[in-house]
Enzyme design. Structure first.
Site, PDB file in Angstrom:
ATOM      1  N   LEU A  52     -17.387  -4.386   2.723  1.00  0.00           N
ATOM      2  CA  LEU A  52     -18.444  -3.765   2.147  1.00  0.00           C
ATOM      3  C   LEU A  52     -18.718  -3.881   0.493  1.00  0.00           C
ATOM      4  O   LEU A  52     -19.294  -3.057   0.001  1.00  0.00           O
ATOM      5  CB  LEU A  52     -18.610  -2.208   2.327  1.00  0.00           C
ATOM      6  CG  LEU A  52     -18.571  -1.747   3.888  1.00  0.00           C
ATOM      7  CD1 LEU A  52     -18.087  -0.471   4.161  1.00  0.00           C
ATOM      8  CD2 LEU A  52     -19.877  -2.377   4.609  1.00  0.00           C
ATOM      9  N   TYR A 104       0.850  -1.424  -0.168  1.00  0.00           N
ATOM     10  CA  TYR A 104       0.014   0.027   0.062  1.00  0.00           C
ATOM     11  C   TYR A 104       0.646   1.498   0.000  1.00  0.00           C
ATOM     12  O   TYR A 104       0.516   2.251  -0.336  1.00  0.00           O
ATOM     13  CB  TYR A 104      -0.869   0.007   1.048  1.00  0.00           C
ATOM     14  CG  TYR A 104      -1.956  -1.057   1.366  1.00  0.00           C
ATOM     15  CD1 TYR A 104      -2.026  -2.077   0.327  1.00  0.00           C
ATOM     16  CD2 TYR A 104      -2.606  -1.413   2.471  1.00  0.00           C
ATOM     17  CE1 TYR A 104      -2.930  -3.164   0.387  1.00  0.00           C
ATOM     18  CE2 TYR A 104      -3.518  -2.434   2.700  1.00  0.00           C
ATOM     19  CZ  TYR A 104      -3.582  -3.294   1.428  1.00  0.00           C
ATOM     20  OH  TYR A 104      -4.340  -4.275   1.597  1.00  0.00           O
TER      21      TYR A 104
HETATM   22  P1  NAD Z   1     -14.679  -2.019   1.320  1.00  0.00           P
HETATM   23  O1  NAD Z   1     -15.415  -3.018   1.077  1.00  0.00           O
HETATM   24  O2  NAD Z   1     -14.067  -1.805   2.780  1.00  0.00           O
HETATM   25  O3  NAD Z   1     -15.424  -0.725   0.812  1.00  0.00           O
HETATM   26  C1  NAD Z   1     -14.877   0.419   0.881  1.00  0.00           C
HETATM   27  C2  NAD Z   1     -15.740   1.345   0.045  1.00  0.00           C
HETATM   28  O4  NAD Z   1     -16.917   1.526   0.913  1.00  0.00           O
HETATM   29  C3  NAD Z   1     -15.237   2.782  -0.068  1.00  0.00           C
HETATM   30  O5  NAD Z   1     -15.682   3.199  -1.406  1.00  0.00           O
HETATM   31  C4  NAD Z   1     -15.935   3.610   0.868  1.00  0.00           C
HETATM   32  O6  NAD Z   1     -16.295   4.978   0.483  1.00  0.00           O
HETATM   33  C5  NAD Z   1     -17.365   2.840   1.015  1.00  0.00           C
HETATM   34  N1  NAD Z   1     -17.545   3.250   2.525  1.00  0.00           N
HETATM   35  C6  NAD Z   1     -16.965   2.761   3.617  1.00  0.00           C
HETATM   36  N2  NAD Z   1     -17.708   3.147   4.714  1.00  0.00           N
HETATM   37  C7  NAD Z   1     -19.017   3.196   4.424  1.00  0.00           C
HETATM   38  C8  NAD Z   1     -20.280   3.363   4.983  1.00  0.00           C
HETATM   39  N3  NAD Z   1     -20.147   3.733   6.232  1.00  0.00           N
HETATM   40  N4  NAD Z   1     -21.209   3.912   4.205  1.00  0.00           N
HETATM   41  C9  NAD Z   1     -21.293   3.998   2.945  1.00  0.00           C
HETATM   42  N5  NAD Z   1     -20.111   3.606   2.214  1.00  0.00           N
HETATM   43  C10 NAD Z   1     -18.811   3.369   2.870  1.00  0.00           C
HETATM   44  O7  NAD Z   1     -13.481  -2.227   0.487  1.00  0.00           O
HETATM   45  P2  NAD Z   1     -11.853  -1.703   0.546  1.00  0.00           P
HETATM   46  O8  NAD Z   1     -11.657  -0.465   1.338  1.00  0.00           O
HETATM   47  O9  NAD Z   1     -11.245  -1.890  -0.705  1.00  0.00           O
HETATM   48  O10 NAD Z   1     -11.291  -2.893   1.467  1.00  0.00           O
HETATM   49  C11 NAD Z   1     -11.143  -2.915   3.003  1.00  0.00           C
HETATM   50  C12 NAD Z   1      -9.597  -3.373   3.494  1.00  0.00           C
HETATM   51  O11 NAD Z   1      -9.515  -4.517   3.062  1.00  0.00           O
HETATM   52  C13 NAD Z   1      -8.760  -2.436   2.758  1.00  0.00           C
HETATM   53  O12 NAD Z   1      -8.359  -1.410   3.040  1.00  0.00           O
HETATM   54  C14 NAD Z   1      -7.352  -3.339   2.745  1.00  0.00           C
HETATM   55  O13 NAD Z   1      -7.005  -3.040   4.229  1.00  0.00           O
HETATM   56  C15 NAD Z   1      -8.020  -4.740   2.775  1.00  0.00           C
HETATM   57  N6  NAD Z   1      -7.877  -5.493   1.334  1.00  0.00           N
HETATM   58  C16 NAD Z   1      -6.810  -6.474   1.442  1.00  0.00           C
HETATM   59  C17 NAD Z   1      -6.621  -7.360   0.183  1.00  0.00           C
HETATM   60  C18 NAD Z   1      -5.740  -8.225   0.223  1.00  0.00           C
HETATM   61  O14 NAD Z   1      -5.531  -8.953  -0.878  1.00  0.00           O
HETATM   62  N7  NAD Z   1      -5.246  -8.746   1.106  1.00  0.00           N
HETATM   63  C19 NAD Z   1      -7.204  -6.836  -0.853  1.00  0.00           C
HETATM   64  C20 NAD Z   1      -8.225  -5.756  -0.909  1.00  0.00           C
HETATM   65  C21 NAD Z   1      -8.495  -5.080   0.343  1.00  0.00           C
END
Ligand code: NAD
Length: 283
Positions: free
Chosen positions: A184, A48
């Site tokens: 989410l 990241y």
């Molecule tokens: P997420 O499912 O958490 O969704 C994030 C999205 O939802 C953003 O667009 C945000 O604006 C919206 N959101 C967040 N809170 C909200 C709320 N209360 N109401 C309405 N909308 C809301 O997806 P993400 O952020 O991509 O993933 C979460 C975490 O997972 C990443 O930050 C990372 O730490 C981890 N991740 C890990 C891998 C891996 O390969 N291990 C891959 C992807 C993500």
């Protein structure tokens, strides 16, 4: 706050924040906000390129290091580097992390796993995780067999459209926790606006996103939703003052579509080793 007890006795908070795709400035602000709101689990990664910013936010927040559950991930380009863990700790500005994942199951993952085990023995890492091993059938079991210190957690894509039902049976057998990425659905409106979430949101005086996160926690999943929005960051942690009924949990379970948002092919995953984060340029 609720906790998941890992198979080594360490307690992991059930909800935190993830900083994937965040610039260093965004990560610094989001992590600081989250810590001020009571969030105590932070998920970052070498890849990241915001580990330094995450470390700065922790120090600025004034929250004691030992009260934070800090999670990061080694990237495949450093699995074979014996300095990988020390370099990661230096970027974060800490002398240990609570959980260290192998980010991707490239063909050199065994070298990375041994590196992390060594760091556990040296007191630099408190627990071990494997991420995205679910992409290859049988690989999670292989990792458990290979491990001298068994993994404590997997990090995999999981949400109501892809609840990881089969994997969870296996994890239960080994006492391994599940941390859900894309909890989410990466913000997919189709998921967040499902009528069942709207109905339950009205019933409990919560938002649809909070209902989804509550479903995860009641299903035993640790959540790390990503958000730069201070209100959402606060909301995403405000999920411990209500509980869904068994019937409501079942209704949500019926949304399972076996739908992954991210479908990395074995070739793409193999290719991850060829890319290296630009650690020197990191703010
Ligand atoms: P997420 O499912 O958490 O969704 C994030 C999205 O939802 C953003 O667009 C945000 O604006 C919206 N959101 C967040 N809170 C909200 C709320 N209360 N109401 C309405 N909308 C809301 O997806 P993400 O952020 O991509 O993933 C979460 C975490 O997972 C990443 O930050 C990372 O730490 C981890 N991740 C890990 C891998 C891996 O390969 N291990 C891959 C992807 C993500």
């Amino acid at each position: 706050m609720e906790f998941f007890t890992l198979n080594n006795g360490i307690k992991m908070p059930m909800a935190g924040i993830g900083v994937y795709t965040f610039t260093p400035d965004e990560a610094e602000a989001a992590v600081e906000n989250a810590l001020r709101d009571g969030v105590r689990l932070i998920d970052t990664a070498n890849a990241y390129q915001n580990e330094r910013a995450t470390g700065r936010a922790i120090r600025k927040s004034g929250v004691k290091r030992e009260d934070i559950f800090l999670v990061t991930k080694l990237w495949p380009s450093v699995y074979e580097d014996e300095n990988a863990v020390d370099d990661t700790l230096r970027r974060l500005g800490t002398d240990y992390v609570d959980l260290l994942f192998l980010h991707q199951p490239t063909d050199n993952w065994q070298a990375g796993y041994r590196n992390i085990e060594k760091a556990v023995k040296a007191g630099k890492v408190r627990s071990i995780g494997i991420s995205n091993f679910d992409v290859f059938p049988g690989l999670t079991e292989s990792a458990v067999d290979f491990a001298e210190i068994k993994p404590q957690t997997v990090q995999v894509e999981a949400h109501p459209y892809y609840p990881q039902t089969e994997l969870k049976k296996l994890l239960k057998k080994y006492g391994i926790g599940l941390m859900a990425w894309y909890p989410l659905g990466h913000g997919d409106k189709a998921l967040i606006e499902e009528p069942v979430f709207r109905e339950l949101a009205a019933k409990y005086g919560k938002s649809s996103a909070q209902i989804i996160l509550r479903w995860h926690v009641e299903s035993g999943n640790v959540v790390i939703p990503g958000s730069r929005n201070p209100r959402h960051i606060r909301d995403n942690f405000d999920i411990f003052d209500f509980a869904l009924t068994d019937e409501e949990m079942e209704k949500i379970a019926s949304l399972d579509k076996s739908l992954r948002y991210y479908n990395g092919t074995p070739e793409q995953i193999a290719g991850f080793k060829a890319w290296a984060p630009d650690f020197d340029a990191q703010k």
